[in-house]
Design a protein around this motif. Structure first.
Motif, PDB file in Angstrom:
ATOM      1  N   VAL A  49       0.831  -1.204   0.000  1.00  0.00           N
ATOM      2  CA  VAL A  49       0.000   0.000   0.000  1.00  0.00           C
ATOM      3  C   VAL A  49       0.862   1.249   0.000  1.00  0.00           C
ATOM      4  CG1 VAL A  49      -0.155   0.088   2.523  1.00  0.00           C
ATOM      5  CG2 VAL A  49      -1.959   1.145   1.140  1.00  0.00           C
ATOM      6  N   ILE A  50       0.359   2.293  -0.594  1.00  0.00           N
ATOM      7  CA  ILE A  50       0.991   3.605  -0.536  1.00  0.00           C
ATOM      8  C   ILE A  50      -0.003   4.560   0.113  1.00  0.00           C
ATOM      9  CG2 ILE A  50       0.209   4.202  -2.872  1.00  0.00           C
ATOM     10  CD1 ILE A  50       2.657   6.003  -3.137  1.00  0.00           C
ATOM     11  N   ILE A  51       0.502   5.464   0.947  1.00  0.00           N
ATOM     12  CA  ILE A  51      -0.334   6.437   1.645  1.00  0.00           C
ATOM     13  C   ILE A  51      -0.284   7.762   0.901  1.00  0.00           C
ATOM     14  CG2 ILE A  51      -0.871   7.503   3.872  1.00  0.00           C
ATOM     15  CD1 ILE A  51      -0.784   4.470   3.986  1.00  0.00           C
ATOM     16  N   GLU A  52      -1.440   8.329   0.591  1.00  0.00           N
ATOM     17  CA  GLU A  52      -1.502   9.614  -0.084  1.00  0.00           C
ATOM     18  C   GLU A  52      -2.454  10.541   0.666  1.00  0.00           C
ATOM     19  OE1 GLU A  52      -2.610   9.119  -4.146  1.00  0.00           O
ATOM     20  OE2 GLU A  52      -0.673   8.264  -4.748  1.00  0.00           O
ATOM     21  N   ALA A  53      -2.097  11.817   0.715  1.00  0.00           N
ATOM     22  CA  ALA A  53      -2.944  12.816   1.371  1.00  0.00           C
ATOM     23  C   ALA A  53      -3.689  13.630   0.333  1.00  0.00           C
ATOM     24  CB  ALA A  53      -2.088  13.743   2.226  1.00  0.00           C
TER      25      ALA A  53
END
Length: 206
Positions: A49-53
């Motif tokens: 998973v990658i976290i994006e804001a």
């Protein structure tokens, strides 16, 4: 939308750990949590998973805040079985996008569409209604800081949403629980408690 740069996360690793430790002794208010998913029919299989804001207000102070939330969300996702796609982010199995909204609730309980939050709304929660900015007069109870964290997890391959949730907490203005670092840890922990959680039900996490 923008992913949070890894260098900022690394720079805040030490300070974030300190905030987590301080949170163990601070009195924090309960968190209201709502989740939506279809895991009972299509189980969520953890993966990279990658976290994006969802960023609409950038700057140094916001960058620090986003780094804190990104780290808190990643920690909880790793706890439930996900792995960070650090070296191959563009090919991660999942994308976790989040929004931070923060507002002031006046001591008198008044509300208005004026919001001091950042970021846009996510998913089925709609545009939402902001909370009014109150003025605390001498001798009256303090205003409250309302912080809300919304996270949506999608499959990168087809863009389908597999899970989304929202956690909100109210803390007295100036209290430790109103600070971004402690709020991030508390909200993320509550949001992913017993992942994926009961869909469509609002719970209160102490």
């Amino acid at each position: 939308m923008a992913g949070f740069p890894s260098f900022a996360r690394a720079a805040l690793a030490g300070s974030f750990s300190a905030l987590l430790l301080s949170g163990c002794t601070a009195m924090t208010p309960p968190v209201d949590v709502t989740r939506f998913h279809n895991a009972q029919v299509a189980p969520i299989v953890p993966g990279s998973v990658i976290i994006e804001a969802n960023v609409t207000d950038e700057g140094d102070s916001r960058s620090i805040e986003y780094a804190t939330y990104s780290a808190a969300i990643l920690r909880e996702l790793q706890r439930v079985g996900f792995t960070e796609a650090r070296d191959d982010a563009k090919n991660s199995q999942y994308v976790a996008r989040y929004t931070i909204d923060r507002a002031v609730l006046s001591a008198g309980g008044s509300r208005s569409p004026i919001s001091v939050g950042v970021g846009g709304s996510t998913g089925s929660y709609g545009s939402g209604v902001g909370l009014g900015i109150g003025i605390n007069l001498g001798g009256q109870p303090k205003d409250k800081i309302v912080t809300e964290l919304s996270v949506r997890i999608t499959k990168r391959a087809d863009g389908n949403v597999v899970w989304e949730g929202r956690a909100s907490v109210e803390a007295k203005q100036g209290s430790p629980a109103a600070q971004p670092g402690l709020a991030a840890a508390k909200l993320a922990e509550a949001l992913f408690k017993d992942f994926p959680g009961v869909s469509g039900t609002t719970i209160r996490v102490p």
